[in-house]
Design an enzyme around this catalytic site. Structure first.
Site, PDB file in Angstrom:
ATOM      1  N   LYS A  70       0.765  -1.112  -0.016  1.00 31.28           N
ATOM      2  CA  LYS A  70      -0.092  -0.135  -0.064  1.00 31.28           C
ATOM      3  C   LYS A  70       0.911   1.174  -0.146  1.00 31.28           C
ATOM      4  CE  LYS A  70      -4.211   0.836  -0.058  1.00 31.28           C
ATOM      5  NZ  LYS A  70      -5.576   0.027  -0.519  1.00 31.28           N
TER       6      LYS A  70
HETATM    7  P1  NAD Z   1     -13.390   7.587  -3.294  1.00 34.41           P
HETATM    8  O1  NAD Z   1     -12.549   8.706  -2.657  1.00 34.41           O
HETATM    9  O2  NAD Z   1     -13.777   7.579  -4.458  1.00 34.41           O
HETATM   10  O3  NAD Z   1     -14.584   7.908  -2.295  1.00 34.41           O
HETATM   11  C1  NAD Z   1     -14.832   7.787  -0.893  1.00 34.41           C
HETATM   12  C2  NAD Z   1     -16.000   8.630  -0.502  1.00 34.41           C
HETATM   13  O4  NAD Z   1     -16.368   8.508   0.890  1.00 34.41           O
HETATM   14  C3  NAD Z   1     -16.718   9.792  -1.136  1.00 34.41           C
HETATM   15  O5  NAD Z   1     -17.898   9.707  -1.399  1.00 34.41           O
HETATM   16  C4  NAD Z   1     -16.448  10.531   0.286  1.00 34.41           C
HETATM   17  O6  NAD Z   1     -17.096  11.656   0.205  1.00 34.41           O
HETATM   18  C5  NAD Z   1     -16.989   9.795   1.121  1.00 34.41           C
HETATM   19  N1  NAD Z   1     -16.521   9.811   2.684  1.00 34.41           N
HETATM   20  C6  NAD Z   1     -15.449  10.358   3.244  1.00 34.41           C
HETATM   21  N2  NAD Z   1     -15.500  10.517   4.538  1.00 34.41           N
HETATM   22  C7  NAD Z   1     -16.829  10.111   4.794  1.00 34.41           C
HETATM   23  C8  NAD Z   1     -17.757  10.170   6.196  1.00 34.41           C
HETATM   24  N3  NAD Z   1     -16.892  10.451   7.193  1.00 34.41           N
HETATM   25  N4  NAD Z   1     -18.828   9.431   6.033  1.00 34.41           N
HETATM   26  C9  NAD Z   1     -19.658   9.432   5.112  1.00 34.41           C
HETATM   27  N5  NAD Z   1     -18.779   9.450   3.569  1.00 34.41           N
HETATM   28  C10 NAD Z   1     -17.470   9.738   3.718  1.00 34.41           C
HETATM   29  O7  NAD Z   1     -12.790   6.289  -2.536  1.00 34.41           O
HETATM   30  P2  NAD Z   1     -13.128   4.705  -2.960  1.00 34.41           P
HETATM   31  O8  NAD Z   1     -12.236   4.436  -4.031  1.00 34.41           O
HETATM   32  O9  NAD Z   1     -14.527   4.537  -3.252  1.00 34.41           O
HETATM   33  O10 NAD Z   1     -12.738   4.118  -1.618  1.00 34.41           O
HETATM   34  C11 NAD Z   1     -13.796   3.834  -0.758  1.00 34.41           C
HETATM   35  C12 NAD Z   1     -12.861   2.667   0.369  1.00 34.41           C
HETATM   36  O11 NAD Z   1     -13.091   1.495  -0.430  1.00 34.41           O
HETATM   37  C13 NAD Z   1     -11.767   2.789   1.002  1.00 34.41           C
HETATM   38  O12 NAD Z   1     -11.624   2.214   2.224  1.00 34.41           O
HETATM   39  C14 NAD Z   1     -10.768   2.215  -0.111  1.00 34.41           C
HETATM   40  O13 NAD Z   1      -9.729   1.878   0.694  1.00 34.41           O
HETATM   41  C15 NAD Z   1     -11.691   1.064  -0.478  1.00 34.41           C
HETATM   42  N6  NAD Z   1     -11.396   0.188  -1.407  1.00 34.41           N
HETATM   43  C16 NAD Z   1     -11.249   0.899  -2.684  1.00 34.41           C
HETATM   44  C17 NAD Z   1     -11.073   0.170  -3.834  1.00 34.41           C
HETATM   45  C18 NAD Z   1     -11.066   0.803  -5.267  1.00 34.41           C
HETATM   46  O14 NAD Z   1     -10.893   0.071  -6.328  1.00 34.41           O
HETATM   47  N7  NAD Z   1     -11.291   1.814  -5.517  1.00 34.41           N
HETATM   48  C19 NAD Z   1     -10.679  -1.339  -3.711  1.00 34.41           C
HETATM   49  C20 NAD Z   1     -10.834  -1.960  -2.472  1.00 34.41           C
HETATM   50  C21 NAD Z   1     -11.044  -1.110  -1.390  1.00 34.41           C
END
Ligand code: NAD
Length: 418
Positions: free
Chosen positions: A108
């Site tokens: 990471k």
């Molecule tokens: P992103 O940045 O696209 O979206 C994050 C979302 O969470 C946004 O809508 C933001 O406004 C919201 N957010 C932030 N703080 C918040 C809060 N306190 N309450 C409510 N909403 C809140 O990120 P993503 O890529 O969608 O990733 C989200 C999660 O999924 C992370 O934990 C990431 O590690 C995990 N993840 C992502 C992927 C991927 O392919 N993108 C893969 C595996 C895991």
């Protein structure tokens, strides 16, 4: 006076790993080995800002394991990025890759920065400088970054370009989650959300529940949350609530996530979407629903709000969204939790497809990507579910047992050099 020592995310991840390694009865030496990341790199990312001055941001790349193949894991841009958080997330990546059977280890990376405060030029400068600082430890055979919170396919394109300029030729395989025009895979953008949906459908199936009349609440409406919402909506489930950093919206009759996303594109948040009621951000934890998807950040479901969650199923779209104390409260209530390392493994699975397609220089149709993703996600779900039934353990512990067992086998087979 009662004093409580707050555990870091890394401490919590290690506690969970200890528990799993005890179940597997690993030797003390192997336990020590699996707990320690193989490489921890911290860099100062110096960025030329639009003001003409420079600024410095802390950046990290941590490789937890390379035993089963090159290290693999996302790069996160967020103000709360810390070395402890990145170590914990690298460990989760190792376990995730082992569960879905991709030939990767876990890594990471991250930069402690709020990308929303940077101009596009500053974001590019930061990305290129960060890539340069870690250039000797990444590469298609060494460690392959991908998007995560605060990064996207454009950021991957800049990383690929910077790395390629250093090598003197194009190296698309250095990252996944690239734009299609640079060798990205069809279906990668929505792969994590789609994988979350396949996991939910498998969970409903083993519980004999028909998916057509169920209410879903989603915390986080970014890549994972919005894509899961759209796919579930298309399948006929009701999205009754979604939240993001700016607030939560609720409509008992259902929210159209496509329209909600248009509202986000215009205003930057779901808050104020007119075909729903706007609530406080954390009210998402209290709303009646059958399925709750935390898809924002880590440690969102805590001892203080776990009891208010009414959903029978929780599908962890985010990494480590539930603290160990909250986990216990939810399990005691009988909530069925599909753990992160299984539930959100769709992204790394399609990254694996992207890597294969790049190596073969032959690109798959979206249909082939989605069908292959479904096969892998279903197989992984049933393997974890079977392990949980056989060993009489919860799904999170079962997923980790399966992953650590595979990892330990790889370490034993390769042996320790010299
Ligand atoms: P992103 O940045 O696209 O979206 C994050 C979302 O969470 C946004 O809508 C933001 O406004 C919201 N957010 C932030 N703080 C918040 C809060 N306190 N309450 C409510 N909403 C809140 O990120 P993503 O890529 O969608 O990733 C989200 C999660 O999924 C992370 O934990 C990431 O590690 C995990 N993840 C992502 C992927 C991927 O392919 N993108 C893969 C595996 C895991």
């Amino acid at each position: 006076m009662i004093t409580t020592t707050k555990k870091s995310v890394w401490d919590m991840a290690q506690d969970r790993l200890d528990n799993v390694m005890d179940i597997l009865d690993l030797t003390p030496g192997l336990k020590k080995y699996l707990k320690e990341p193989r490489k921890v790199v911290e860099v100062a990312v110096t960025v030329k800002m639009d003001s003409g001055d420079i600024d410095i941001f802390k950046g990290y790349r941590i490789q937890h394991s390379t035993n089963r193949g090159p290290a693999k894991g996302g790069i996160r841009y967020h103000p709360q990025v810390s070395i402890d958080e990145i170590k914990a997330l690298a460990l989760l990546m190792t376990l995730k890759c082992a569960i879905v059977g991709t030939p990767f280890g876990g890594a990471k990376g991250g930069v402690s920065v709020d990308p929303a405060m940077l101009s596009l030029r500053e974001l590019e400068n930061l990305t290129r400088r960060f890539t340069f600082e870690i250039i000797n430890i990444i590469g298609p055979e060494k460690d392959i970054p991908a998007p995560d919170v605060g990064t996207n396919s454009q950021v991957m394109a800049w990383i690929m370009d910077t790395y390629s300029i250093d090598k003197g030729y194009a190296v698309p395989g250095v990252v996944t989650g690239k734009p299609i025009a640079l060798g990205g895979s069809q279906g990668r953008e929505e792969a994590t959300g789609r994988g979350v949906v396949y996991s939910i459908l498998s969970a409903l199936k083993v519980h004999g529940i028909d998916s057509t009349d169920l209410d879903v609440a989603i915390q986080g409406f970014g890549n994972v949350g919005s894509n899961a919402a759209k796919i579930l909506y298309d399948l006929g489930l009701r999205i009754v609530a979604v939240s993001d950093a700016g607030g939560a919206i609720y409509n008992l009759k259902g929210i159209d996530p496509y329209k909600a996303q248009n509202h986000v594109l215009k205003t930057g948040t779901v808050s104020g979407y007119k075909e729903s009621e706007t609530l406080g951000r954390d009210e998402i934890f209290t709303l009646p629903c059958d399925i709750f998807i935390p898809a924002a950040l880590g440690n969102q479901v805590k001892a203080s709000n776990a009891d208010s969650i009414k959903a029978r199923f929780i599908a962890e779209g985010a990494n480590a969204p539930i603290t160990p104390q909250a986990d216990k409260i939810l399990l005691d209530k009988g909530t069925f939790i599909i753990p992160d390392i299984l539930c959100n493994a769709g992204g790394v699975t399609v990254s694996y497809f992207e890597w294969i397609q790049g190596n073969d220089a032959y690109f798959w149709s979206k249909r082939k990507v989605n069908l292959s993703l479904r096969d892998i996600m279903e197989k992984a779900f049933y393997e974890v579910y079977r392990t949980s039934l056989d060993r009489k353990i919860d799904m999170r512990t079962a997923a980790s047992v399966l992953a650590v067992d595979r990892l330990a086998e790889a370490v034993r087979l390769r042996g320790i050099y010299p």
